[in-house]
Every structure is written in C-alpha cells, then in structure tokens.
Design a protein around this motif. Structure first.
Motif, PDB file in Angstrom:
ATOM      1  N   PHE A   1      38.500  45.749  38.612  1.00 28.77           N
ATOM      2  CA  PHE A   1      39.244  44.942  39.568  1.00 28.77           C
ATOM      3  C   PHE A   1      38.275  43.986  40.242  1.00 28.77           C
ATOM      4  O   PHE A   1      37.062  44.157  40.141  1.00 28.77           O
ATOM      5  CB  PHE A   1      39.906  45.838  40.635  1.00 28.77           C
ATOM      6  CG  PHE A   1      41.117  46.589  40.139  1.00 28.77           C
ATOM      7  CD1 PHE A   1      40.986  47.648  39.253  1.00 28.77           C
ATOM      8  CD2 PHE A   1      42.388  46.237  40.564  1.00 28.77           C
ATOM      9  CE1 PHE A   1      42.097  48.350  38.789  1.00 28.77           C
ATOM     10  CE2 PHE A   1      43.514  46.934  40.116  1.00 28.77           C
ATOM     11  CZ  PHE A   1      43.350  47.986  39.226  1.00 28.77           C
TER      12      PHE A   1
ATOM     13  N   GLN B   1      37.829  41.328  43.958  1.00 25.11           N
ATOM     14  CA  GLN B   1      38.364  40.905  45.249  1.00 25.11           C
ATOM     15  C   GLN B   1      37.570  39.718  45.749  1.00 25.11           C
ATOM     16  O   GLN B   1      36.370  39.834  46.011  1.00 25.11           O
ATOM     17  CB  GLN B   1      38.311  42.047  46.257  1.00 25.11           C
ATOM     18  CG  GLN B   1      39.005  41.742  47.563  1.00 25.11           C
ATOM     19  CD  GLN B   1      39.227  42.994  48.394  1.00 25.11           C
ATOM     20  OE1 GLN B   1      38.613  44.037  48.177  1.00 25.11           O
ATOM     21  NE2 GLN B   1      40.140  42.911  49.356  1.00 25.11           N
TER      22      GLN B   1
ATOM     23  N   ARG C   1      42.629  42.770  46.443  1.00 16.97           N
ATOM     24  CA  ARG C   1      41.988  43.231  45.208  1.00 16.97           C
ATOM     25  C   ARG C   1      42.980  43.073  44.058  1.00 16.97           C
ATOM     26  O   ARG C   1      44.144  43.442  44.172  1.00 16.97           O
ATOM     27  CB  ARG C   1      41.562  44.693  45.357  1.00 16.97           C
ATOM     28  CG  ARG C   1      40.633  45.179  44.285  1.00 16.97           C
ATOM     29  CD  ARG C   1      40.039  46.542  44.625  1.00 16.97           C
ATOM     30  NE  ARG C   1      39.249  46.495  45.853  1.00 16.97           N
ATOM     31  CZ  ARG C   1      38.482  47.495  46.267  1.00 16.97           C
ATOM     32  NH1 ARG C   1      38.387  48.607  45.546  1.00 16.97           N
ATOM     33  NH2 ARG C   1      37.814  47.394  47.391  1.00 16.97           N
TER      34      ARG C   1
ATOM     35  N   ARG D   1      47.686  48.428  38.712  1.00 12.91           N
ATOM     36  CA  ARG D   1      47.876  48.677  40.143  1.00 12.91           C
ATOM     37  C   ARG D   1      46.830  49.639  40.671  1.00 12.91           C
ATOM     38  O   ARG D   1      46.320  50.491  39.936  1.00 12.91           O
ATOM     39  CB  ARG D   1      49.286  49.231  40.365  1.00 12.91           C
ATOM     40  CG  ARG D   1      50.354  48.241  39.979  1.00 12.91           C
ATOM     41  CD  ARG D   1      51.712  48.859  39.830  1.00 12.91           C
ATOM     42  NE  ARG D   1      52.171  49.511  41.054  1.00 12.91           N
ATOM     43  CZ  ARG D   1      53.409  49.989  41.196  1.00 12.91           C
ATOM     44  NH1 ARG D   1      54.276  49.871  40.220  1.00 12.91           N
ATOM     45  NH2 ARG D   1      53.764  50.577  42.311  1.00 12.91           N
ATOM     46  N   LEU D   2      46.505  49.506  41.943  1.00 24.15           N
ATOM     47  CA  LEU D   2      45.463  50.327  42.544  1.00 24.15           C
ATOM     48  C   LEU D   2      45.775  51.819  42.409  1.00 24.15           C
ATOM     49  O   LEU D   2      44.861  52.633  42.219  1.00 24.15           O
ATOM     50  CB  LEU D   2      45.290  49.964  44.023  1.00 24.15           C
ATOM     51  CG  LEU D   2      44.913  48.519  44.346  1.00 24.15           C
ATOM     52  CD1 LEU D   2      44.768  48.354  45.849  1.00 24.15           C
ATOM     53  CD2 LEU D   2      43.639  48.115  43.637  1.00 24.15           C
ATOM     54  N   GLU D   3      47.041  52.183  42.475  1.00 25.60           N
ATOM     55  CA  GLU D   3      47.388  53.611  42.444  1.00 25.60           C
ATOM     56  C   GLU D   3      47.206  54.240  41.064  1.00 25.60           C
ATOM     57  O   GLU D   3      47.381  55.439  40.913  1.00 25.60           O
ATOM     58  CB  GLU D   3      48.820  53.835  42.932  1.00 25.60           C
ATOM     59  CG  GLU D   3      49.862  53.006  42.221  1.00 25.60           C
ATOM     60  CD  GLU D   3      50.212  51.747  43.007  1.00 25.60           C
ATOM     61  OE1 GLU D   3      49.293  51.082  43.505  1.00 25.60           O
ATOM     62  OE2 GLU D   3      51.407  51.436  43.109  1.00 25.60           O
TER      63      GLU D   3
ATOM     64  N   TRP E   1      36.550  54.891  42.841  1.00 20.86           N
ATOM     65  CA  TRP E   1      36.108  53.499  42.834  1.00 20.86           C
ATOM     66  C   TRP E   1      34.606  53.419  43.030  1.00 20.86           C
ATOM     67  O   TRP E   1      34.022  54.205  43.789  1.00 20.86           O
ATOM     68  CB  TRP E   1      36.800  52.727  43.956  1.00 20.86           C
ATOM     69  CG  TRP E   1      38.276  52.616  43.753  1.00 20.86           C
ATOM     70  CD1 TRP E   1      39.226  53.559  44.059  1.00 20.86           C
ATOM     71  CD2 TRP E   1      38.978  51.520  43.162  1.00 20.86           C
ATOM     72  NE1 TRP E   1      40.474  53.109  43.703  1.00 20.86           N
ATOM     73  CE2 TRP E   1      40.350  51.859  43.152  1.00 20.86           C
ATOM     74  CE3 TRP E   1      38.584  50.289  42.659  1.00 20.86           C
ATOM     75  CZ2 TRP E   1      41.325  50.995  42.634  1.00 20.86           C
ATOM     76  CZ3 TRP E   1      39.552  49.433  42.145  1.00 20.86           C
ATOM     77  CH2 TRP E   1      40.904  49.798  42.147  1.00 20.86           C
TER      78      TRP E   1
END
Length: 126
Positions: free
Chosen positions: A36, A38, A44, A109-111, A116
């Motif tokens: 990802f 940002q 992000r 998606r972040l989920e 991380w």
C-alpha cells in the motif's frame, strides 16, 4: 509477524526502485503479501498483492504495467519493483501481511491485512 520495509529513496521521473519487505515471526509462505502507499494528506491506498506461492498477483490500475510484485519464500521477503516512476507515485510505501494465503475478496482493502510494516518513503522528482 514483524515486517521491515526498505529500499525507498529519491529518484527522478522515469526511473526505477525496488522495495523489499522482510518478514519474521510467522510462517511467511502461509499468507499473501500486499503493498500500500500513502501520499501526504491522502488516505492509504492499495498498490498490489501477491498470493502465498507467487502464482497470483493483482494491482491497482494506477500502477498496472509499471510495478511488479514478487516474493522469495526461502528468504521471507516480498519485493515491489517500480519502473517508469512518476511524481504522483511519491508516497510512503507499506508492506502488509494478508489474513490468509490467497488474493481474497478484500485484497485491496486495509481489513484484508493484519500486520503492517513501518513504511519506506519514495520520492519521485519531476
């Protein structure tokens, strides 16, 4: 799992960089890995993902054809090769460990990720 990203830096537009992400603390080959990024003042966003074996990948439209994800399970490392870089690629890049081994329905998606790295800064000058 602990993730350590590296390889960021300053590069001119049109140049290339390769980011690395080393993993420890969990069996690396059991989960997908994502990247990802940002940019300042932005959320992000998904860049790309690779499944546990490296046989399946997916990319954001903005990087498709320019970025390539690969992994070396023997070295517990995932890579992001970035070519033809543009100023709009400037961001902090994060690697993330997927919740499972496959490129699942939440891969963008972040989920879809439960661990991380700390991020590495990529700056592309025009």
């Amino acid at each position: 799992v602990q993730l350590q990203a590296s390889g960021g830096g300053l590069v001119q537009a049109g140049g290339s960089l390769r980011l690395s992400c080393a993993a420890s603390g969990r069996t690396f080959s059991r989960y997908a890995m994502g990247w990802f990024r940002q940019a300042p003042g932005k959320e992000r966003e998904f860049v790309g993902v690779i499944n546990w074996s490296g046989s399946s990948t997916a990319y954001a439209d903005s990087v498709k054809g320019r970025f390539t994800i690969s992994r070396d399970n023997a070295k517990n490392t995932v890579y992001l090769q970035m070519n033809s870089l543009k100023p709009e690629d400037t961001a902090v890049y994060y690697c993330a460990a997927g919740v499972g081994p496959y490129v699942g329905p939440y891969y963008s998606r972040l989920e879809g990720y439960d661990a991380w790295g700390q991020g590495t800064l990529v700056t592309v000058s025009s």
